[in-house]
Design a protein around this motif. Structure first.
Motif, PDB file in Angstrom:
ATOM      1  N   GLU A   1       0.809  -1.220   0.000  1.00 27.72           N
ATOM      2  CA  GLU A   1       0.000   0.000   0.000  1.00 27.72           C
ATOM      3  C   GLU A   1       0.843   1.271   0.000  1.00 27.72           C
ATOM      4  O   GLU A   1       0.340   2.356  -0.324  1.00 27.72           O
TER       5      GLU A   1
ATOM      6  N   VAL B   1       1.449   2.691  -3.903  1.00 27.25           N
ATOM      7  CA  VAL B   1       0.277   2.730  -4.773  1.00 27.25           C
ATOM      8  C   VAL B   1       0.312   4.003  -5.625  1.00 27.25           C
ATOM      9  O   VAL B   1       0.706   5.070  -5.157  1.00 27.25           O
TER      10      VAL B   1
ATOM     11  N   ILE C   1      -6.089   2.249  -9.898  1.00 24.71           N
ATOM     12  CA  ILE C   1      -5.172   2.242  -8.765  1.00 24.71           C
ATOM     13  C   ILE C   1      -4.353   0.951  -8.794  1.00 24.71           C
ATOM     14  O   ILE C   1      -4.910  -0.145  -8.897  1.00 24.71           O
ATOM     15  N   SER C   2      -3.033   1.074  -8.689  1.00 21.50           N
ATOM     16  CA  SER C   2      -2.181  -0.108  -8.730  1.00 21.50           C
ATOM     17  C   SER C   2      -0.855   0.190  -8.047  1.00 21.50           C
ATOM     18  O   SER C   2      -0.523   1.339  -7.770  1.00 21.50           O
ATOM     19  N   HIS C   3      -0.103  -0.865  -7.770  1.00 23.08           N
ATOM     20  CA  HIS C   3       1.256  -0.722  -7.256  1.00 23.08           C
ATOM     21  C   HIS C   3       2.126  -0.120  -8.350  1.00 23.08           C
ATOM     22  O   HIS C   3       1.985  -0.446  -9.535  1.00 23.08           O
ATOM     23  N   ARG C   4       3.036   0.727  -7.960  1.00 19.04           N
ATOM     24  CA  ARG C   4       3.862   1.442  -8.937  1.00 19.04           C
ATOM     25  C   ARG C   4       4.590   0.503  -9.887  1.00 19.04           C
ATOM     26  O   ARG C   4       4.736   0.776 -11.079  1.00 19.04           O
TER      27      ARG C   4
END
Length: 226
Positions: A142, A145, A154-157
Motif C-alpha cells: 500500500e 500505490v 489504482i495499482s502498485h507502482r
C-alpha cells in the motif's frame, strides 16, 4: 493491471532503469556453477544474461515481451535460446535446465499464476535442479500505490501484487521443492549511485547488519526440485 504495457516501456524505452539490479543479479550468477544450463525468466534490461555469459553459463531467457526478446537475441546472440512466453506456460521441454532464475518476478503474479508458475518451473528443471531467485522482503504494497491520471486505475507502482516473508515464501516453494536457503539481503549497486545515494545506502547497510530493517530489502532463495 496491464503489466505487459508497463514492462514493454521500461525494458525497451528505459533499460537504464535496471542498472540498480546488477549487485543482486551478480550475486545470483555467482551461486550457479559454471557450465550449468540456466533459464532466466523476466529479462528486464538483460543484465543477468550478460553476467551469466561472462561467468560461462549456458543461458536461456524467457519474457512475454517480443521486442525485449528480439533486442536480447540481437545484442547477445542468443538466437532461439531467448523465447517469448509466460512463466505459467514455459515454452521449453521438461527436464531442460539445471537452474531456473526468477529474480523480482514472483511478486508480480496472482495466486493462481504463482501456483502454475511453480508447477511449470518444476517441470522444466532436471531432477535435482534448482529454482533460484529473489523477491522483495516484507514489502508494504500500500505504500507504493499510484493512480492513473487518465483512467483512475489504482495499482502498485511496479505492478506488485504479492508481499513475501520468509515464512510464506517457504510455504510456497516447499509444495514442490526442498528449500535449501532463504536469506534476507540488502543489495547495493554502488557504481550506479551518486555520492548522496552512496552515503544513504551505506547507512542502510550498517543498520541492516545490526538488525534494524527498512525498505528495499530482499529475500534470496534457493530450492531443489524434489
Amino acid at each position: 493491471m496491464r503489466q505487459d504495457i508497463l514492462w514493454n516501456y521500461y525494458q525497451n524505452e528505459k533499460p537504464e532503469s535496471f542498472s540498480g539490479s546488477i549487485a543482486r543479479l551478480r550475486y545470483i550468477a555467482k551461486r550457479i556453477p559454471k557450465g550449468s544450463n540456466v533459464l532466466n525468466i523476466g529479462v528486464g534490461g538483460g543484465v543477468f544474461e550478460k553476467l551469466a555469459l561472462e561467468r560461462g553459463l549456458e543461458v536461456y531467457a524467457l519474457d512475454p515481451d517480443e521486442a525485449t526478446i528480439s533486442n536480447l537475441r540481437n545484442r547477445l546472440f542468443l538466437a532461439e535460446r531467448a523465447k517469448v512466453g509466460y512463466i505459467e506456460n514455459i515454452p521449453f521441454t521438461e527436464n531442460s535446465f539445471d537452474y531456473v532464475v526468477v529474480s523480482e518476478v514472483l511478486e508480480h503474479l496472482s495466486d493462481n499464476q504463482l501456483k502454475e508458475a511453480i508447477e511449470d518451473i518444476h517441470r522444466v528443471l532436471v531432477p535435482g535442479g534448482f529454482l533460484i531467485g529473489t523477491v522483495p522482503s516484507r514489502e508494504k504494497l500500500e505504500e507504493l500505490v499510484s493512480v492513473c491520471p487518465e483512467c483512475g486505475h489504482i495499482s502498485h507502482r511496479w505492478g506488485h501484487v504479492q508481499s513475501f516473508s520468509s515464512s510464506n515464501l517457504s510455504d510456497l516453494l516447499s509444495k514442490l521443492f526442498t528449500v535449501s536457503e532463504i536469506t534476507e539481503c540488502y543489495f547495493v549497486a554502488w557504481n550506479s549511485l551518486n555520492w548522496k545515494g552512496k552515503i544513504l545506502d551505506f547507512c542502510k547497510v550498517l543498520l541492516f547488519k545490526i538488525g534494524i530493517h527498512g525498505s528495499g530489502e530482499t529475500l534470496f532463495f534457493l530450492a531443489r526440485k524434489s
